[in-house]
Structure formats: C-alpha cells, structure tokens
Design a protein around this motif. Structure first.
Motif, mmCIF file in Angstrom:
data_model
loop_
_atom_site.group_PDB
_atom_site.id
_atom_site.type_symbol
_atom_site.label_atom_id
_atom_site.label_comp_id
_atom_site.label_asym_id
_atom_site.label_seq_id
_atom_site.Cartn_x
_atom_site.Cartn_y
_atom_site.Cartn_z
ATOM 1 N N LEU A 92 -26.948 -23.021 37.706
ATOM 2 C CA LEU A 92 -25.533 -23.249 37.436
ATOM 3 C C LEU A 92 -24.955 -22.090 36.641
ATOM 4 O O LEU A 92 -25.626 -21.499 35.802
ATOM 5 C CB LEU A 92 -25.337 -24.541 36.652
ATOM 6 C CG LEU A 92 -25.612 -25.832 37.399
ATOM 7 C CD1 LEU A 92 -25.400 -27.016 36.477
ATOM 8 C CD2 LEU A 92 -24.732 -25.952 38.611
ATOM 9 N N PRO A 112 -23.284 -20.276 33.788
ATOM 10 C CA PRO A 112 -23.234 -20.629 32.367
ATOM 11 C C PRO A 112 -21.814 -20.765 31.824
ATOM 12 O O PRO A 112 -21.599 -21.426 30.814
ATOM 13 C CB PRO A 112 -23.966 -19.480 31.679
ATOM 14 C CG PRO A 112 -23.848 -18.338 32.618
ATOM 15 C CD PRO A 112 -23.819 -18.933 33.998
ATOM 16 N N ASN A 113 -20.835 -20.192 32.505
ATOM 17 C CA ASN A 113 -19.464 -20.260 32.000
ATOM 18 C C ASN A 113 -18.743 -21.527 32.424
ATOM 19 O O ASN A 113 -17.968 -22.093 31.657
ATOM 20 C CB ASN A 113 -18.670 -19.049 32.458
ATOM 21 C CG ASN A 113 -19.084 -17.798 31.736
ATOM 22 O OD1 ASN A 113 -20.121 -17.772 31.089
ATOM 23 N ND2 ASN A 113 -18.311 -16.767 31.843
ATOM 24 N N CYS A 114 -18.962 -21.988 33.659
ATOM 25 C CA CYS A 114 -18.199 -23.142 34.151
ATOM 26 C C CYS A 114 -19.062 -24.389 34.335
ATOM 27 O O CYS A 114 -18.542 -25.441 34.701
ATOM 28 C CB CYS A 114 -17.499 -22.784 35.462
ATOM 29 S SG CYS A 114 -18.625 -22.461 36.829
ATOM 30 N N ASP A 115 -20.366 -24.298 34.123
ATOM 31 C CA ASP A 115 -21.301 -25.423 34.262
ATOM 32 C C ASP A 115 -21.234 -26.083 35.635
ATOM 33 O O ASP A 115 -21.406 -27.293 35.764
ATOM 34 C CB ASP A 115 -21.069 -26.472 33.182
ATOM 35 C CG ASP A 115 -21.494 -25.981 31.815
ATOM 36 O OD1 ASP A 115 -22.465 -25.200 31.745
ATOM 37 O OD2 ASP A 115 -20.864 -26.372 30.821
ATOM 38 N N SER A 143 -22.478 -21.323 40.967
ATOM 39 C CA SER A 143 -23.881 -20.998 40.719
ATOM 40 C C SER A 143 -24.045 -19.504 40.538
ATOM 41 O O SER A 143 -23.200 -18.704 40.929
ATOM 42 C CB SER A 143 -24.753 -21.472 41.881
ATOM 43 O OG SER A 143 -24.386 -20.791 43.058
#
Length: 60
Positions: free
Chosen positions: A11, A13-16, A49
């Motif tokens: 995933l 890391p900024n938008c999950d 992703s």
C-alpha cells in the motif's frame, strides 16, 4: 484494503490505499448539492499501491 490491489503489492504510505478522495469546498450549488474536489495521490498516481523494492544481493 481496497479491491483491485494485488496481494503482493504494498500500500502507498501516503494514502494508505485510498488514492482518490472527494473533498467538499463548503459551498453549495443552486440545486443544493455541495461542490466537491476530487484529489489524486501524487505519490502513487492514483493506483493505491507502490511497487515492492528490489533487494540487493548481499556481498560477501
């Protein structure tokens, strides 16, 4: 986790994993609906992703 992302993908890391969001501006149109901005994550470019990092071979 959102659908459509392969299991081996990581995933973002900024938008999950939620790459596109709708943000309300607080204003309303004449018909009563709110004005929305659709924003895409800049890091993953809307995919949700990130590709897995390649591991370097250990040097002995």
């Amino acid at each position: 986790m959102p659908y459509g992302i392969p299991a081996q993908a990581r995933l973002c890391p900024n938008c999950d994993g939620f790459p596109i969001v709708a943000i309300t501006t607080g204003t309303r149109r004449r018909d009563g609906t709110r004005t929305l901005l659709h924003v895409t994550c800049r890091v993953c470019r809307g995919t949700g992703s990130r590709p897995a990092r390649r591991r370097e071979a250990s040097r002995v």
